[in-house]
Write a protein that holds these residues in place. Structure first.
Motif, mmCIF file in Angstrom:
data_model
loop_
_atom_site.group_PDB
_atom_site.id
_atom_site.type_symbol
_atom_site.label_atom_id
_atom_site.label_comp_id
_atom_site.label_asym_id
_atom_site.label_seq_id
_atom_site.Cartn_x
_atom_site.Cartn_y
_atom_site.Cartn_z
ATOM 1 N N MET A 1 0.832 -1.204 0.000
ATOM 2 C CA MET A 1 0.000 0.000 0.000
ATOM 3 C C MET A 1 0.866 1.254 0.000
ATOM 4 S SD MET A 1 -2.880 -1.284 2.720
ATOM 5 C CE MET A 1 -4.085 0.039 2.592
ATOM 6 N N MET A 2 1.962 1.240 0.771
ATOM 7 C CA MET A 2 2.853 2.401 0.805
ATOM 8 C C MET A 2 3.489 2.650 -0.554
ATOM 9 S SD MET A 2 4.700 2.259 4.561
ATOM 10 C CE MET A 2 5.202 0.544 4.443
ATOM 11 N N LEU A 3 4.017 1.578 -1.167
ATOM 12 C CA LEU A 3 4.631 1.738 -2.484
ATOM 13 C C LEU A 3 3.609 2.211 -3.506
ATOM 14 C CD1 LEU A 3 7.161 -1.183 -3.146
ATOM 15 C CD2 LEU A 3 7.619 1.239 -2.838
ATOM 16 N N GLY A 4 2.407 1.619 -3.458
ATOM 17 C CA GLY A 4 1.370 2.013 -4.397
ATOM 18 C C GLY A 4 0.981 3.476 -4.251
ATOM 19 N N ALA A 5 0.844 3.938 -3.000
ATOM 20 C CA ALA A 5 0.466 5.338 -2.766
ATOM 21 C C ALA A 5 1.556 6.288 -3.248
ATOM 22 C CB ALA A 5 0.180 5.553 -1.283
ATOM 23 N N LEU A 6 2.823 5.930 -3.034
ATOM 24 C CA LEU A 6 3.922 6.781 -3.493
ATOM 25 C C LEU A 6 3.940 6.875 -5.017
ATOM 26 C CD1 LEU A 6 6.750 5.618 -1.054
ATOM 27 C CD2 LEU A 6 5.728 7.896 -1.132
ATOM 28 N N VAL A 7 3.763 5.727 -5.682
ATOM 29 C CA VAL A 7 3.741 5.732 -7.146
ATOM 30 C C VAL A 7 2.530 6.516 -7.645
ATOM 31 C CG1 VAL A 7 3.468 4.280 -9.198
ATOM 32 C CG2 VAL A 7 5.050 3.594 -7.379
ATOM 33 N N ASP A 8 1.377 6.317 -7.014
ATOM 34 C CA ASP A 8 0.171 7.044 -7.405
ATOM 35 C C ASP A 8 0.336 8.542 -7.179
ATOM 36 O OD1 ASP A 8 -2.517 6.269 -8.432
ATOM 37 O OD2 ASP A 8 -3.205 7.444 -6.712
ATOM 38 N N GLY A 9 1.162 8.905 -6.189
ATOM 39 C CA GLY A 9 1.382 10.308 -5.875
ATOM 40 C C GLY A 9 2.483 10.966 -6.684
ATOM 41 N N ALA B 1 23.059 6.472 2.034
ATOM 42 C CA ALA B 1 23.359 6.185 3.440
ATOM 43 C C ALA B 1 22.141 6.385 4.329
ATOM 44 C CB ALA B 1 24.518 7.069 3.911
ATOM 45 N N ARG B 2 21.368 7.447 4.067
ATOM 46 C CA ARG B 2 20.200 7.718 4.905
ATOM 47 C C ARG B 2 19.148 6.633 4.755
ATOM 48 N NH1 ARG B 2 18.402 9.051 9.594
ATOM 49 N NH2 ARG B 2 16.451 10.224 9.612
ATOM 50 N N VAL B 3 18.945 6.126 3.542
ATOM 51 C CA VAL B 3 17.981 5.055 3.292
ATOM 52 C C VAL B 3 18.428 3.783 4.010
ATOM 53 C CG1 VAL B 3 16.945 3.578 1.520
ATOM 54 C CG2 VAL B 3 17.211 6.039 1.111
ATOM 55 N N LYS B 4 19.712 3.500 3.972
ATOM 56 C CA LYS B 4 20.216 2.311 4.680
ATOM 57 C C LYS B 4 20.021 2.443 6.188
ATOM 58 C CE LYS B 4 24.424 2.075 2.783
ATOM 59 N NZ LYS B 4 25.737 1.479 2.411
ATOM 60 N N GLU B 5 20.272 3.623 6.714
ATOM 61 C CA GLU B 5 20.094 3.846 8.149
ATOM 62 C C GLU B 5 18.647 3.610 8.572
ATOM 63 O OE1 GLU B 5 20.309 7.547 11.376
ATOM 64 O OE2 GLU B 5 21.205 7.766 9.386
ATOM 65 N N LEU B 6 17.716 4.163 7.796
ATOM 66 C CA LEU B 6 16.298 3.982 8.113
ATOM 67 C C LEU B 6 15.874 2.532 7.931
ATOM 68 C CD1 LEU B 6 14.835 7.189 6.419
ATOM 69 C CD2 LEU B 6 15.106 6.777 8.873
ATOM 70 N N GLY B 7 16.414 1.862 6.903
ATOM 71 C CA GLY B 7 16.092 0.452 6.683
ATOM 72 C C GLY B 7 16.528 -0.414 7.850
ATOM 73 N N ARG B 8 17.719 -0.164 8.362
ATOM 74 C CA ARG B 8 18.186 -0.922 9.537
ATOM 75 C C ARG B 8 17.248 -0.696 10.720
ATOM 76 N NH1 ARG B 8 23.273 1.059 7.707
ATOM 77 N NH2 ARG B 8 23.214 2.709 9.272
ATOM 78 N N GLU B 9 16.769 0.537 10.864
ATOM 79 C CA GLU B 9 15.881 0.851 11.984
ATOM 80 C C GLU B 9 14.543 0.123 11.850
ATOM 81 O OE1 GLU B 9 14.052 4.856 14.146
ATOM 82 O OE2 GLU B 9 15.832 5.004 12.861
ATOM 83 N N VAL C 1 11.771 -5.374 -0.669
ATOM 84 C CA VAL C 1 11.518 -4.363 -1.698
ATOM 85 C C VAL C 1 10.501 -3.335 -1.191
ATOM 86 C CG1 VAL C 1 10.540 -3.986 -4.002
ATOM 87 C CG2 VAL C 1 12.110 -5.889 -3.602
ATOM 88 N N ASP C 2 9.449 -3.804 -0.506
ATOM 89 C CA ASP C 2 8.448 -2.876 0.032
ATOM 90 C C ASP C 2 9.075 -1.871 0.988
ATOM 91 O OD1 ASP C 2 6.396 -4.042 -1.373
ATOM 92 O OD2 ASP C 2 5.700 -5.286 0.285
ATOM 93 N N VAL C 3 9.873 -2.363 1.935
ATOM 94 C CA VAL C 3 10.456 -1.491 2.958
ATOM 95 C C VAL C 3 11.470 -0.533 2.338
ATOM 96 C CG1 VAL C 3 11.939 -1.413 5.004
ATOM 97 C CG2 VAL C 3 10.075 -3.081 4.873
ATOM 98 N N MET C 4 12.460 -1.088 1.651
ATOM 99 C CA MET C 4 13.520 -0.239 1.116
ATOM 100 C C MET C 4 12.993 0.642 -0.019
ATOM 101 S SD MET C 4 15.637 -1.217 3.289
ATOM 102 C CE MET C 4 16.939 -0.088 2.812
ATOM 103 N N GLY C 5 11.997 0.147 -0.765
ATOM 104 C CA GLY C 5 11.404 0.957 -1.823
ATOM 105 C C GLY C 5 10.655 2.153 -1.266
ATOM 106 N N THR C 6 9.935 1.959 -0.164
ATOM 107 C CA THR C 6 9.224 3.069 0.468
ATOM 108 C C THR C 6 10.203 4.120 0.976
ATOM 109 O OG1 THR C 6 7.354 1.679 1.105
ATOM 110 C CG2 THR C 6 7.688 3.704 2.359
ATOM 111 N N LEU C 7 11.246 3.682 1.649
ATOM 112 C CA LEU C 7 12.240 4.621 2.184
ATOM 113 C C LEU C 7 12.950 5.360 1.056
ATOM 114 C CD1 LEU C 7 13.766 2.325 4.956
ATOM 115 C CD2 LEU C 7 11.983 4.063 5.219
ATOM 116 N N LEU C 8 13.302 4.623 0.007
ATOM 117 C CA LEU C 8 13.949 5.253 -1.143
ATOM 118 C C LEU C 8 12.993 6.213 -1.836
ATOM 119 C CD1 LEU C 8 16.340 5.453 -3.124
ATOM 120 C CD2 LEU C 8 15.354 3.506 -4.353
#
Length: 407
Positions: free
Chosen positions: A17-25, A89-97, A129-136
């Motif tokens: 849903m997050m990825l879909g909303a980002l793409v739709d937006g 780097a910021r995306v990786k940091e958030l992904g680890r979190e 892909v969902d998690v890292m794609g949303t953060l990216l």
């Protein structure tokens, strides 16, 4: 000019849903594919399509697996995979979190050390892909501030590999600590561990839709399509002018006097008021007629949430009526900046005036979680966060350095 992203979670939240909303937006799928290629995972394809959920057209993003991993990934394997990628780097940091939040929740639910957690749902390719794609995606859209509404977790029961479980499931219930949630709609699960873990990582404030001028509105579809229910995640994306002063807005004050309510229920009442959309809730002692001690319960809410907030007051307390009052309030622009303390990451709520940071306060929920994990006093964690904030420049969710004056 920076971007403010608001998630409207009236039907919960999940990775697709997050990825879909980002793409739709407005997030280009080709940019998402190109960026995720640096994660180093192969054997999958990202596809986006328009679907209908009830009467709302939304974007459904699917991760089609051509070649899956042979075994579930452990927490440590996921961290190594993220760290070894070529993502920002910021995306990786958030992904680890995000994955740390999930691992800690699974550890508590199943009674195993974090290092031994195996991600039966989260360790597969599509969830990575969902998690890292949303953060990216947030970084590609230039998002610097994220807010979200209270989260609908669904109702009833769900079937899992462990049998029949109540909604929300144990992992979601654990991850929801400190997050305003509620239960509404068809009998099914609406919120997944992935979705709420990403919210816990990105969201600076859970609240009703804040004053903003949207430049885009996106709808991301969930997998399920229950009859008569729009199973979508809505997002609002709007520009925020740098250097803006305090915001003035009109809100409603809902108030009642209490003199015969057991104080033990105050905590539950406050939690449910926030879940109903209250912006703030206070309790104040007063002396009522004939010298009786009493308590004034006051909540602030946007106009469209006053009825829901009043309903909670009348249902959850002994009040026979409530008072309404429209008031104006001036709010300093606030952002959350993460600092890395020796105990772990802590979000700092930073208030600014005329573009200059004037106050920074550690987020209590983050400090409490680190205190529980480390055994240290919460006070010590908060002090360490303040010292770290003033020692190092923090970064916004977009990865840009924030300028601030030292105290």
């Amino acid at each position: 000019m920076t971007m403010h992203l608001h998630f409207d979670c009236f039907s919960g939240i999940s990775g697709d849903m997050m990825l879909g909303a980002l793409v739709d937006g407005g997030l280009p799928v080709k940019d998402l594919r190109r960026g995720l290629a640096s994660l180093g995972i192969t054997g999958y394809e990202i596809r986006a399509k328009k679907v209908m959920r009830n009467v709302i057209q939304a974007t459904k993003v699917d991760v089609v697996i051509h070649r899956s991993m042979k075994h579930p990934l452990t927490f440590r394997q996921i961290l190594r995979l993220i760290e070894g990628s070529r993502l920002p780097a910021r995306v990786k940091e958030l992904g680890r979190e995000v994955f740390t939040h999930i691992a800690e929740a699974e550890s508590v639910v199943h009674g195993v050390p974090v290092e031994q957690v195996h991600f039966h749902e989260v360790g597969v390719v599509d969830s990575l892909v969902d998690v890292m794609g949303t953060l990216l995606g947030c970084q590609l859209l230039g998002v610097s501030r994220v807010t979200a509404s209270p989260v609908n977790v669904g109702t009833g029961f769900e079937q899992s590999a462990h049998g029949t479980l109540p909604v929300p499931g144990p992992a979601v219930a654990r991850l929801a600590q400190g997050v305003p949630i509620y239960s509404e709609g068809p009998r099914r699960e609406f919120t997944t561990p992935t979705g709420i873990a990403v919210l816990r990582t990105l969201v600076e404030e859970f609240r009703a839709l804040p004053p903003m001028s949207p430049t885009a509105v996106g709808y991301g579809a969930g997998e399920a399509d229950p009859y008569g229910w729009p199973n979508v995640l809505r997002l609002f994306l709007g520009e925020v002018r740098d250097g803006a002063g305090a915001d003035t807005e009109s809100v409603f004050e809902i108030e009642t006097n209490l003199d015969d309510l057991n104080p033990q229920v105050y905590e539950t009442v406050m939690e449910r008021l926030f879940a109903a959309g209250a912006l703030d809730v206070t309790l104040a002692p007063v002396v009522m007629k004939r010298g009786r001690p009493g308590t004034v319960l006051t909540a602030l809410a946007n106009k469209d949430r006053t009825r829901q907030v009043a309903d909670v007051m009348l249902r959850e307390t002994t009040a026979l009526g409530v008072r309404y009052r429209e008031v104006a309030r001036e709010v300093l622009p606030r952002t959350f900046q993460r600092v890395s303390t020796k105990y772990g990451p802590v979000r700092m709520k930073v208030a600014s005036r005329n573009g200059v940071p004037i106050r920074a306060v550690p987020e209590y929920a983050d400090c409490r979680a680190l205190a529980e994990r480390s055994g240290k006093p919460v006070r010590e964690i908060m002090e360490e966060a303040i010292v770290t904030y003033h020692r190092k420049p923090a970064r916004s969710p977009s990865g840009k350095r924030s300028q601030r004056k030292r105290a």
